[in-house]
Design an enzyme around this catalytic site. Structure first.
Site, short mmCIF file in Angstrom:
data_model
loop_
_atom_site.label_atom_id
_atom_site.label_comp_id
_atom_site.label_asym_id
_atom_site.label_seq_id
_atom_site.Cartn_x
_atom_site.Cartn_y
_atom_site.Cartn_z
N ASP A 83 0.87 -1.17 0.00
CA ASP A 83 0.00 0.00 0.00
C ASP A 83 0.91 1.21 0.00
O ASP A 83 1.96 1.22 0.65
CB ASP A 83 -0.92 0.01 1.22
CG ASP A 83 -2.00 1.08 1.12
OD1 ASP A 83 -2.45 1.35 -0.01
OD2 ASP A 83 -2.40 1.64 2.16
N HIS A 198 9.87 4.35 -3.94
CA HIS A 198 9.44 3.88 -2.63
C HIS A 198 9.06 2.40 -2.68
O HIS A 198 9.40 1.63 -1.78
CB HIS A 198 8.27 4.71 -2.14
CG HIS A 198 7.14 4.85 -3.13
ND1 HIS A 198 7.33 5.27 -4.43
CD2 HIS A 198 5.80 4.62 -3.02
CE1 HIS A 198 6.17 5.31 -5.06
NE2 HIS A 198 5.24 4.90 -4.23
#
Length: 216
Positions: A83, A198
């Site tokens: 997520d 990321h």
């Protein structure tokens, strides 16, 4: 593989329908696990009929773990989920877990981006720090002594531009300029972005746990 040979059974599920994420994970795992055919045995949720999971956690890690646990339980296979979103310093980390629906409608990238730029219109350049953040989680089926799970975080810090730049990427990519660069995420090639992203950082941090889970 010789003609007529059976396709190897899946050994790992990535809880996504995003083929870019799947390709990235396969690239990370290639040659890491002896005997693992990543193209056949590392699959997405659709390939094994894994369920969609409601992301109602209050952190990226909670949402990633919830998805990984649910898919592992449903498929009987080790599962990975992630997520991610954008955290803006002057907004106290928002949009955060609400990044994909910041303007109200889920996944309306243009509306989300335009709303965020409007909210930050009076913020001076020196205060426009932000970062893409990702939590990647691994869960194994079953419970008890053999049950293991792991979560790793990855960040890509940068500064928010005042207007979109670039045609690549998605979401907020056109307005985040990664730290140390003079281009937006949307102006990077896929390979350049994956090297510093990321998500790439979170997956790479999780890699030792994944390899251990798949070890023959």
């Amino acid at each position: 593989m010789s003609a007529g040979a059976a396709t190897p059974a899946p050994r790992l599920v990535l809880a996504t329908h995003n083929q870019g994420k799947l390709a990235e994970l396969r690239d990370l795992l290639r040659d890491q696990v002896p005997g693992l055919d990543v193209d056949a045995q590392v699959v997405d949720a659709a390939a094994v009929g894994a369920p969609d999971v409601l992301e109602d956690g209050v952190t990226f890690a909670e949402n990633a773990l919830k998805k990984a646990r649910a898919v592992a339980a449903a498929t009987g296979l080790p599962a990975i989920a992630d997520d991610s979103g954008l955290a803006v310093a002057v907004l106290g980390g928002a949009p955060g877990i609400f990044s994909a629906r910041w303007a109200g409608a889920q996944g309306d990238d243009r509306a989300n981006l335009e709303l965020l730029l409007a909210q930050l219109s009076d913020v001076r350049d020196e205060h426009r720090q932000a970062a893409f953040v990702c939590a990647a989680a691994l869960a194994l089926p079953g419970a008890g002594a053999g049950y293991r799970e792991a979560v790793e975080l990855g960040e890509m810090p940068g500064t928010l531009l005042r207007e979109p730049r670039g045609k690549g990427g998605f979401g907020y990519d056109p307005i985040l300029r990664p730290e140390g660069l003079d281009v937006s995420c949307a102006e990077l090639t896929r390979e350049e972005k994956n090297a510093i992203s990321h998500r790439g950082r979170a997956f790479r941090a999780l890699l030792p746990a994944i390899v251990e889970a798949l070890r023959p």
